[in-house]
Each structure stands twice: as C-alpha cells, then as structure tokens.
Design a protein around this motif. Structure first.
Motif, short mmCIF file in Angstrom:
data_model
loop_
_atom_site.label_atom_id
_atom_site.label_comp_id
_atom_site.label_asym_id
_atom_site.label_seq_id
_atom_site.Cartn_x
_atom_site.Cartn_y
_atom_site.Cartn_z
N LYS A 277 0.80 -1.13 -0.17
CA LYS A 277 0.04 0.07 -0.12
C LYS A 277 0.79 1.22 0.00
O LYS A 277 1.93 1.29 0.47
N ILE B 55 1.29 3.86 1.67
CA ILE B 55 1.15 4.60 2.90
C ILE B 55 2.16 5.72 3.09
O ILE B 55 1.71 6.50 3.62
N ARG C 138 -11.13 -3.85 6.61
CA ARG C 138 -9.95 -3.18 6.77
C ARG C 138 -8.60 -4.17 6.76
O ARG C 138 -8.77 -5.11 7.39
N GLU D 262 -4.10 -1.04 6.97
CA GLU D 262 -5.17 -0.02 6.94
C GLU D 262 -5.59 0.36 8.42
O GLU D 262 -5.72 1.45 8.92
N GLN E 134 -2.42 2.24 9.89
CA GLN E 134 -2.37 3.62 9.33
C GLN E 134 -3.54 4.48 9.89
O GLN E 134 -3.02 5.69 10.55
#
Length: 531
Positions: free
Chosen positions: A207, A209, A318, A322, A325
């Motif tokens: 991801k 991020i 999720r 996630e 985060q």
C-alpha cells in the motif's frame, strides 16, 4: 357517524398533553446535578489500577502497549471536568449507560454502568456536539483557507479545527474535551513515527502508505508558508506546528466515524474501543422528546452487564496496514490482504482503443489498484482489466468499433486460451515481484512475531505482522493463478460462446452432410448457371 372519531381524537389529544407534562416534569427532575453526580461518583469509585500489559499483536487496541495508561490525578481531574462539561451540554443521564474508565485492553474505554440489552443504546450524544468539516468553516480560519488547500479533506479540516480550539486555551468551548484527548506519546499512528520507522513501514507493505503520510505533512507545510505565517493572529505559531498537526491528524483518524454521511468526531463516543466480534458502528438516530433532535448513537449488538466494556467495530474489511495507518494497532482478525496495481502500457499497439474502452466504462485512469485477499478469488474486474490489457494481434478484432459497446462485457469471461494464459501470467508475475520486494524473509518475520528477536521494537512487530499478512495474500493469489492455468483447456471461450448463440455448436444433421458426388453436382450446376 362523526362522534366516535371526534371522541377518539380528543382522548388521544388529552393523552398526548398528559404525556408531555409528565415528560417535562421528569426531565426537570432529572436535570441539574443528577447526571454530573453520577459520573463523578462512578469515576471516583474506580481506583485507577494500572493496565495489565498485553501484546498489541494479539489484542485490539487504540494505543501502543508501551505506554502506561494508569490514570494520574491530573488526568482523573480532567475526566471529571469533561463529564461535567458533557452534562452541561445536554448529555443526560437517561441517555448514557457507560462511563469513561481504564480499559482492560489498553488505554481508556467505555465501561457499562447499567445492564444494556441487545439493540438498546449505550449512549446518545447530541449531534450538535460533534465536530465536522463545517466546524472549521465557522471560525476565522475560513476566509484564509478557502482556495488555499489543495486537499480540502474532511480529516485535514477537523485537524485544523482541533488546533484552532487548542490555541484558545481555556477559552475554547471544547477545552474540557481537548484536555482528555490522548497525547502524542499515547498514540501509535505511523504519522507520528520517525522518518526511519516510516521508511521501514513503506518497505513492509504494498500500500502507498508513505505517499499518504508525506502528502499530509506537505499539505500542512504549504498552508504554513502561504497562509499561517501571514496571519499569526488566527493561526497561533506556537500551536500550528507540523508536530501538533501530525498529532491532530492522528487523533482525528483514530477517533472519528462516518455518521449521517459526515465524518464526525463526537465527545464520549470517541472513547469507544474496537471489538473484532462486533457488528455495529456508531450511527445517527433520533433523540430527545419525541425524537425532536438527532444524536450519535452507540447501539449494543449483544447484552452487556455492569462492568463490561462496551465496544463497536471500526470496520470489518480493513487490512492490517489500514488498521495501523488509521488507528495505530492491528487486530488479530484483520484479513490477510494487499494491494496490486495494474496499468495499460503506453507502448501497446492498441493503446488508444483500450483507453477508449476503459474511459467509456467509467475508469478515470489507465492505472488501477485492486485488493488481493488470501483464500479469495481475485476481483472479477481485475481479471476483466487484465484480459483487455493482454488483447494482442490474434484477438484484436474485438477492439473494432463494431464491438466497442460490448467488448468490456466479453472481457468478463475467458476470451481465448492465449489471452487467458497471458492474463494469468501477468498477475502471477506481479505477485512474485511484490513478494521479493519485502525487506525480510518469512523466517525473520516469524521470529519477530514469536518474540525470538528481543531487539525488535513493538513497531517492528507491527511491521512484521503487516508483511506476514500481505505475503499470505500474494502467495494465495499465485497458487490461484497456477491452478487456473492448469485448467485452461476446460474453460469456455468467446468462439464457443458465439457458436452456441448461433446454434452451431451441436453435431451435424443429415441435411448438413454432403457426399463427394453432391459437391460435384453442385459445382456443375454452378458452372452451367454461369454459362
């Protein structure tokens, strides 16, 4: 004929008036100090024993386990002031069956002070107490922020509003609430991590991020340079710092919920912790006499006894990264998933045709991101995209304008053996590439999670959990691709489907079979007809 309905109407009206009078008297009796006294007494009865330590990898939590959350005398006093502030703002005792106390999981949570039945509301807080994006636009910041923010997101606006109110000190209308929000040291969101830790996290996930984290900081620094430094009377320089903004963003992302189509951060509700088994989230519901106002409600999905901690779901779908985060923790049940990005190559001979097809099917870009989950088939639209991507010269007829309106549908099913094999290979190769991009091998991650690497910090354990989760999703997808490739001969493709549609897929009938002399006879007729 009209007497009975009229009598019934008068009876109903009299009952309604008496009910109104009773409710007003009961409300008046319940108002005042009853709710405040209840909250203060229930808070003081608790001796604030230290939270027992437990692994962040095994228990859902909002805060890092390295932080001691035993309540100090100053925090206890701040909680008392916060509860009294809630009472003064209209949070009535009959609408609350929970109290803010130390949680058995970590940090503070909502502990039941009354038995709560499934379907009942544990708490209802007037929606007027929530802060939203509009809260920031009702302050002097509005005239300076309009047109200055490239990312006018709800989260950013809520974070700026928290800082604005924080700059007002005790004069802020939400000062008692601000005083009980977690400090930077009590939060574990990656936006508060060091540059080195964030870089390691970026190498631990598929991801993007790191891009999200960088954009948050860059947005604030742009605002600081373009707006805040020019208007210090509105944006207090001592409060509007990057470090404080990162704290505010961590608070907003971990303590706000979407209710009635708005991202809202609501006092009291923001203390509710996550339960993997819960199937409810905070929602909007009528409250007050005859539902005359609207509130943010915490509804029970099971029965609770006095002393139980009330929890909700932060979202069942999720991924591990996630959760990390947004909330700074990873629950044990988080699905093993990762992200994969695919795009149409600009060097493709049929790039323009494929671009047109995607645009006509509401794709905004030619580069798309999908989630992959362990033990689940890939998203059907991912396979559609890959089949279109891999259309080559032999199958290019389907890209002709004649088929333009139906080509995307045809991509939802296997098109040809060669095309299907190419699509599966592209997906498998990308999964293999992502697997090899991680910074540690499986054995290292297993040792970290098993506690066999004492030098590993709690945040490194979190990153190992992310890697293990995403590797599982990639490996599962690779195995799926290999299985599908073995069955290519068993699939039905476009040509077979078209023959079926034209009823040409069955065995030949006697009328359709011609002997050699039949062809000779037909040929001679054609020749004689031509003479």
């Amino acid at each position: 004929m009209l007497l009975k309905p009229l009598r019934r109407f008068r009876t109903i009206w009299a009952y309604a008036v008496s009910l109104l009078a009773y409710h007003l008297m009961a409300s008046a009796a319940a108002m005042g100090t009853a709710f405040v006294t209840h909250l203060l007494l229930t808070s003081r009865r608790h001796h604030h024993a230290p939270i027992r330590p437990s692994s962040i990898m095994q228990q859902p939590r909002r805060l890092t386990p390295t932080v001691s959350m035993s309540v100090s005398s100053s925090r206890a006093a701040a909680l008392d002031s916060f509860k009294q502030w809630l009472a003064n703002k209209g949070v009535k005792s009959d609408s609350v069956s929970v109290d803010v106390k130390p949680s058995d999981v970590a940090g503070l949570g909502l502990i039941c002070t009354k038995p709560i039945k499934r379907g009942e509301a544990a708490a209802s807080v007037p929606m007027s107490l929530s802060i939203t994006k509009e809260s920031a636009t009702q302050t002097p910041m509005r005239e300076h922020l309009e047109g200055a923010m490239s990312d006018n997101s709800e989260m950013a606006m809520l974070a700026l509003y928290l800082l604005y109110e924080k700059s007002k000190g005790d004069a802020s209308e939400i000062a008692p609430w601000l005083a009980v929000l977690p400090t930077k040291d009590e939060l574990n969101n990656p936006i508060l991590w060091s540059d080195g830790e964030r870089a390691e996290l970026a190498r631990s996930t598929t991801k993007a991020i790191s891009t999200w984290l960088e954009e948050r900081s860059l947005e604030f620094m742009r605002l600081q340079r373009r707006v805040m430094e020019k208007h210090p009377n509105v944006f207090d320089p001592a409060t509007f710092t990057l470090e404080n903004y990162q704290w505010a963003m961590a608070v907003v992302t971990s303590r706000s919920f979407f209710v009635d189509s708005r991202l809202r951060m609501t006092p009291l509700v923001d203390f509710v912790n996550h339960d993997p088994a819960a199937n409810v989230e905070p929602d909007g519901a009528p409250m007050g006499f005859l539902g005359s106002s609207r509130g943010v409600r915490l509804r029970a999905d099971r029965d609770y006894a006095v002393g139980d901690e009330f929890r909700v779901s932060y979202g069942p779908e999720r991924s591990a990264v996630e959760f990390l985060q947004m909330f700074g923790f990873i629950p044990e049940y988080a699905p093993s998933s990762c992200e994969i990005e695919m795009s149409i190559r600009e060097a493709d001979s049929f790039f323009d045709d494929k671009e047109d097809i995607l645009v006509n099917n509401e794709f905004r870009t030619l580069s798309q991101v999908w989630d992959l989950q362990a033990d689940k088939d890939p998203d059907p639209t991912l396979l559609q995209f890959l089949r279109l991507r891999e259309i080559g010269q032999k199958d290019a007829f389907i890209l002709e304008p004649l088929f333009r309106g139906e080509v995307w549908y045809h991509m939802s099913l296997p098109f040809s053996p060669a095309n299907e094999g190419d699509a599966l290979k592209v997906l498998e190769d990308e999964c293999v590439r992502l697997l090899t991009s991680f910074t540690s091998d499986d054995e290292t991650d297993r040792r970290i999670l098993a506690g066999s690497s004492p030098e590993a910090s709690e945040r490194q354990k979190l990153m190992a959990r992310v890697r293990v989760s995403e590797k599982a999703a990639l490996q599962s997808t690779i195995e799926w691709c290999e299985s599908e490739a073995l069955g290519l001969r068993l699939k039905e493709y476009y040509q077979e489907r078209r023959l079926k549609l034209l009823n040409l897929d069955g065995p030949l009938t006697d009328d359709e079979v011609y002997a050699d002399d039949d062809f000779e006879r037909l040929g001679s007729r054609g020749m004689s007809g031509g003479q």
